[in-house]
Design an enzyme around this catalytic site. Structure first.
Site, PDB file in Angstrom:
ATOM      1  N   TRP A   1       0.819  -1.228   0.000  1.00 28.34           N
ATOM      2  CA  TRP A   1       0.000   0.000   0.000  1.00 28.34           C
ATOM      3  C   TRP A   1       0.838   1.256   0.000  1.00 28.34           C
ATOM      4  O   TRP A   1       0.416   2.288  -0.530  1.00 28.34           O
ATOM      5  CB  TRP A   1      -1.058  -0.026   1.095  1.00 28.34           C
ATOM      6  CG  TRP A   1      -0.704   0.279   2.516  1.00 28.34           C
ATOM      7  CD1 TRP A   1       0.314  -0.255   3.243  1.00 28.34           C
ATOM      8  CD2 TRP A   1      -1.404   1.161   3.397  1.00 28.34           C
ATOM      9  NE1 TRP A   1       0.285   0.239   4.530  1.00 28.34           N
ATOM     10  CE2 TRP A   1      -0.761   1.100   4.651  1.00 28.34           C
ATOM     11  CE3 TRP A   1      -2.516   1.984   3.262  1.00 28.34           C
ATOM     12  CZ2 TRP A   1      -1.182   1.847   5.754  1.00 28.34           C
ATOM     13  CZ3 TRP A   1      -2.946   2.725   4.359  1.00 28.34           C
ATOM     14  CH2 TRP A   1      -2.275   2.648   5.586  1.00 28.34           C
TER      15      TRP A   1
ATOM     16  N   ASN B   1       1.882  -8.655   1.078  1.00 29.64           N
ATOM     17  CA  ASN B   1       2.233  -7.514   1.929  1.00 29.64           C
ATOM     18  C   ASN B   1       3.471  -6.789   1.400  1.00 29.64           C
ATOM     19  O   ASN B   1       3.523  -5.555   1.361  1.00 29.64           O
ATOM     20  CB  ASN B   1       2.477  -8.071   3.330  1.00 29.64           C
ATOM     21  CG  ASN B   1       2.791  -7.045   4.399  1.00 29.64           C
ATOM     22  OD1 ASN B   1       2.416  -7.223   5.551  1.00 29.64           O
ATOM     23  ND2 ASN B   1       3.499  -5.977   4.074  1.00 29.64           N
TER      24      ASN B   1
ATOM     25  N   ARG C   1       5.363 -14.198  13.386  1.00 27.32           N
ATOM     26  CA  ARG C   1       5.883 -13.564  12.171  1.00 27.32           C
ATOM     27  C   ARG C   1       7.406 -13.728  12.150  1.00 27.32           C
ATOM     28  O   ARG C   1       8.080 -13.331  13.108  1.00 27.32           O
ATOM     29  CB  ARG C   1       5.537 -12.078  12.153  1.00 27.32           C
ATOM     30  CG  ARG C   1       4.061 -11.745  11.992  1.00 27.32           C
ATOM     31  CD  ARG C   1       3.788 -10.274  12.274  1.00 27.32           C
ATOM     32  NE  ARG C   1       4.050  -9.941  13.661  1.00 27.32           N
ATOM     33  CZ  ARG C   1       4.423  -8.741  14.116  1.00 27.32           C
ATOM     34  NH1 ARG C   1       4.597  -7.740  13.270  1.00 27.32           N
ATOM     35  NH2 ARG C   1       4.625  -8.537  15.397  1.00 27.32           N
TER      36      ARG C   1
ATOM     37  N   GLU D   1       9.708 -12.039  10.733  1.00 30.58           N
ATOM     38  CA  GLU D   1      10.423 -10.762  10.810  1.00 30.58           C
ATOM     39  C   GLU D   1      10.245 -10.071  12.158  1.00 30.58           C
ATOM     40  O   GLU D   1      10.924  -9.073  12.434  1.00 30.58           O
ATOM     41  CB  GLU D   1       9.963  -9.837   9.667  1.00 30.58           C
ATOM     42  CG  GLU D   1       8.623  -9.161   9.863  1.00 30.58           C
ATOM     43  CD  GLU D   1       7.392 -10.014   9.613  1.00 30.58           C
ATOM     44  OE1 GLU D   1       6.275  -9.456   9.618  1.00 30.58           O
ATOM     45  OE2 GLU D   1       7.528 -11.252   9.398  1.00 30.58           O
TER      46      GLU D   1
ATOM     47  N   ASP E   1      -0.096  -1.614  11.773  1.00 33.36           N
ATOM     48  CA  ASP E   1       0.513  -2.536  12.735  1.00 33.36           C
ATOM     49  C   ASP E   1       1.469  -1.762  13.640  1.00 33.36           C
ATOM     50  O   ASP E   1       2.567  -1.455  13.226  1.00 33.36           O
ATOM     51  CB  ASP E   1       1.208  -3.697  12.026  1.00 33.36           C
ATOM     52  CG  ASP E   1       2.036  -3.281  10.799  1.00 33.36           C
ATOM     53  OD1 ASP E   1       1.836  -2.185  10.251  1.00 33.36           O
ATOM     54  OD2 ASP E   1       2.887  -4.091  10.391  1.00 33.36           O
TER      55      ASP E   1
ATOM     56  N   GLU F   1       8.911   8.383   8.143  1.00 24.55           N
ATOM     57  CA  GLU F   1       7.694   7.635   7.797  1.00 24.55           C
ATOM     58  C   GLU F   1       6.466   8.156   8.528  1.00 24.55           C
ATOM     59  O   GLU F   1       5.337   7.937   8.088  1.00 24.55           O
ATOM     60  CB  GLU F   1       7.882   6.146   8.114  1.00 24.55           C
ATOM     61  CG  GLU F   1       8.099   5.878   9.587  1.00 24.55           C
ATOM     62  CD  GLU F   1       8.037   4.394   9.955  1.00 24.55           C
ATOM     63  OE1 GLU F   1       7.562   3.604   9.137  1.00 24.55           O
ATOM     64  OE2 GLU F   1       8.468   4.061  11.059  1.00 24.55           O
TER      65      GLU F   1
ATOM     66  N   GLU G   1       7.207  -1.312  17.206  1.00 27.08           N
ATOM     67  CA  GLU G   1       8.204  -2.386  17.271  1.00 27.08           C
ATOM     68  C   GLU G   1       9.601  -1.974  16.807  1.00 27.08           C
ATOM     69  O   GLU G   1      10.542  -2.730  16.961  1.00 27.08           O
ATOM     70  CB  GLU G   1       7.735  -3.569  16.409  1.00 27.08           C
ATOM     71  CG  GLU G   1       6.453  -4.214  16.897  1.00 27.08           C
ATOM     72  CD  GLU G   1       6.037  -5.394  16.027  1.00 27.08           C
ATOM     73  OE1 GLU G   1       5.616  -6.406  16.601  1.00 27.08           O
ATOM     74  OE2 GLU G   1       6.131  -5.314  14.795  1.00 27.08           O
TER      75      GLU G   1
END
Length: 579
Positions: A174, A211, A285, A287, A320, A515, A530
């Site tokens: 996205w 993703n 996950r 990662e 997330d 970001e 995270e």
């Protein structure tokens, strides 16, 4: 009061919860499951779990697995010491990032035309610097990834990509919508075309868009923006052959969401289909392996597996993580990260996006003369509009709210996503848009000088207060700007001015784009979650360029001396010094 009944849709055979009920994140016994992943990640050899799963193998997986089996058999309780693990990694893995070769976009050039629209000289100079950043974010995947995919977690794509930046050294789904729109403004049509072709290639390979460009992402998606990317490219080029060739993959992706991410909800005797995020992979996950293990500590096996699935669904949402996805033991929108239940929520923004996809697919089919297909998507959009207004819209509050499948009721916390249908223009009566403006004004979310926060709840997660994210700002601003009232249009401009000034101030202080940003600090990068705040940054650049293009004649920098009054995280400070 609505009466609700909820069913899974489409209907599938009930699976018995056994060890093999769900697939792993991917089929690799190095990168997604197995003793190497477990021992390396649990030893915490790297600051970021993602680093290990991005490393390239020096030998085929069976050889590496056999070598590790022998090494663990020589170790007490088959647990390899950190020192021996480091030796093993040095012998059998290369550092992360070696799958790329240097690449500068061939279609980059000075002085794209949109710069002429920017009246403020400081902002125009800054826009040139943002335009320059595309060169540093370009990546080309080495041919070895295509020839020997078993040695990499990187998924091969045939064209170069623009990556977000920082730890995100591969393509993401996205994010790329705003990147593509920024590239088109920068007149980098070939690069934008290549990125879209990569996404179409991946949809044809997987049946949906993963993703991101790693195999450990290949069983989850992200908000489906590919149809809108294709529309943006078509608007810029009028290339009907491109459009005609892309449509089968766009339909295939749409079918994935309808077949695998939809629910049938019965409201007052009427049935409606709406969508959710839902990833049936019940392991940590790769990662974020140790994060997931530690978060689930002390839970029953069933609850661990459910949490890990819902964390992946949270990652699929792009948010997330956020308190938005919390459902506590009483079914309420409260709790902590351990109460993440993303799959039990029908999100307002996902359904607004799919409504816009349906309307756009109808328009694109009509453009190439496919009248029958256009009519089918028109009908799908009409059905979804009715569903959204029956299940998500609250006339008294004047916005659309996520629906909780546990309590069969809406969540009324503020999130910018509550206004996503305004952006998507998916509502049936003009007064609904104006009611949403009033809702926004009364929400308390406009009191911050540096953007609209992602929520008004300070949870410590990055998709919550006090962070403001570029895509959410842009969707809010674009939605308001499309409303007919001058009041809404002025609010759109005011929010654009706040956001551009925040981005510009941060650039003046740190010579970097981030970001996310903190709504409480002039030019302060965001935090929480995270990982440390990342530099780059693809969608931040794309949003800034779009707002500068739309409002450049009116936006001002308010130029003055800027002092660096905020302390950045040590990792980010180091990156800035090393650039």
């Amino acid at each position: 009061m609505h009466n609700f009944m909820v069913f899974c849709f489409p209907f599938v055979t009930l699976l018995v919860c056994v060890q093999t009920a769900f697939p792993p994140p991917c089929d690799s016994e190095v990168y997604c499951t197995g003793p190497i992943l477990q021992q390396v990640q649990e030893a915490k050899l790297f600051d970021d779990d993602k680093y290990f799963v991005d490393m390239k193998l020096k030998a085929p997986p069976d050889i590496v697995l056999s070598a590790f089996h022998n090494l663990s058999n020589e170790s007490p309780n088959t647990t390899v010491s950190p020192a021996k693990l480091r030796e093993f990694l040095s012998a059998y893995f290369e550092k992360a990032g070696t799958e790329f070769e240097s690449w500068t976009p061939q279609d980059w050039h000075d002085k794209p035309k949109f710069l002429e629209k920017i009246a403020d000289q400081e902002l125009r100079n800054w826009a040139e610097k943002i335009h320059n950043l595309w060169k540093s974010l370009g990546r080309k995947i080495r041919v070895g990834v295509k020839d020997h995919p078993e040695l990499y977690s990187q998924i091969y794509t045939p064209h170069p990509v623009i990556v977000p930046g920082g730890r995100f050294r591969e393509l993401y789904y996205w994010d790329s919508y705003w990147v593509v729109n920024g590239l088109l403004l920068s007149e980098m049509t070939d690069t934008a075309y290549g990125m879209i072709q990569n996404f179409l290639y991946l949809v044809n390979r997987y049946g949906f868009m993963p993703n991101g460009g790693r195999i450990y992402y290949e069983r989850r998606s992200q908000p489906p923006f590919l149809t809108l990317m294709v529309e943006s490219y078509y608007r810029a080029t009028k290339d009907k052959e491109f459009l005609r060739a892309a449509l089968p993959a766009l339909e295939r992706e749409y079918q994935f969401w309808m077949q695998n991410r939809s629910m049938l909800v019965k409201v007052n005797g009427a049935e409606h289909v709406l969508n959710r995020y839902h990833v049936q992979v019940d392991l940590p996950r790769p990662e974020s392996y140790t994060d997931d293990l530690e978060l689930a500590e002390g839970l029953t096996d069933d609850r661990k597996e459910q949490l890990w699935m819902d964390l992946k669904a949270g990652a699929e949402s792009g948010w997330d993580f956020s308190s938005r996805w919390y459902i506590d033991a009483d079914g309420h929108n409260n709790g902590t990260l351990r109460e993440t239940r993303t799959s039990q929520i029908l999100p307002a923004d996902l359904n607004a996006l799919l409504c816009l996809n349906e309307k756009t697919l109808a328009s694109l089919h009509r453009t190439v003369g496919n009248g029958d297909s256009a009519a089918l998507f028109d009908q799908a959009a009409a059905r979804r509009l009715e569903a959204m207004e029956s299940v998500l819209w609250d006339a008294e509050r004047g916005a659309w709210f996520d629906f909780n499948l546990v309590t069969q009721s809406n969540h009324f916390e503020f999130y910018p996503s509550n206004l996503a249908p305004v952006w998507a223009q998916c509502y049936s009566r003009p007064e609904m848009g104006e009611k949403a403006v009033q809702y926004l004004k009364e929400s308390g979310a406009l009191q911050f000088p540096n953007g609209v926060p992602t929520s008004l709840r300070e949870s410590g997660q990055q998709w919550d207060y006090p962070n403001a994210w570029p895509p959410l700002q842009h969707m809010l601003i674009e939605g308001l700007s499309k409303l007919p009232s001058e009041d809404a249009k002025q609010l759109a401009f005011d929010l654009a001015q706040r956001w551009i000034r925040t981005n510009w101030l941060a650039y003046m202080k740190y010579e970097a784009m981030f970001e996310k940003y903190d709504v409480n600090g002039d030019g302060k990068p965001g935090g929480g979650g995270e990982y440390e705040v990342q530099l780059g940054f693809g969608w931040t650049n794309g949003v800034a360029l779009q707002l500068l293009d739309q409002y450049g004649a009116r936006l001002t920098s308010g130029s003055r001396r800027v002092s660096s009054g905020f302390l950045l995280p040590p990792v980010v400070s180091t990156l800035l010094m090393l650039r």
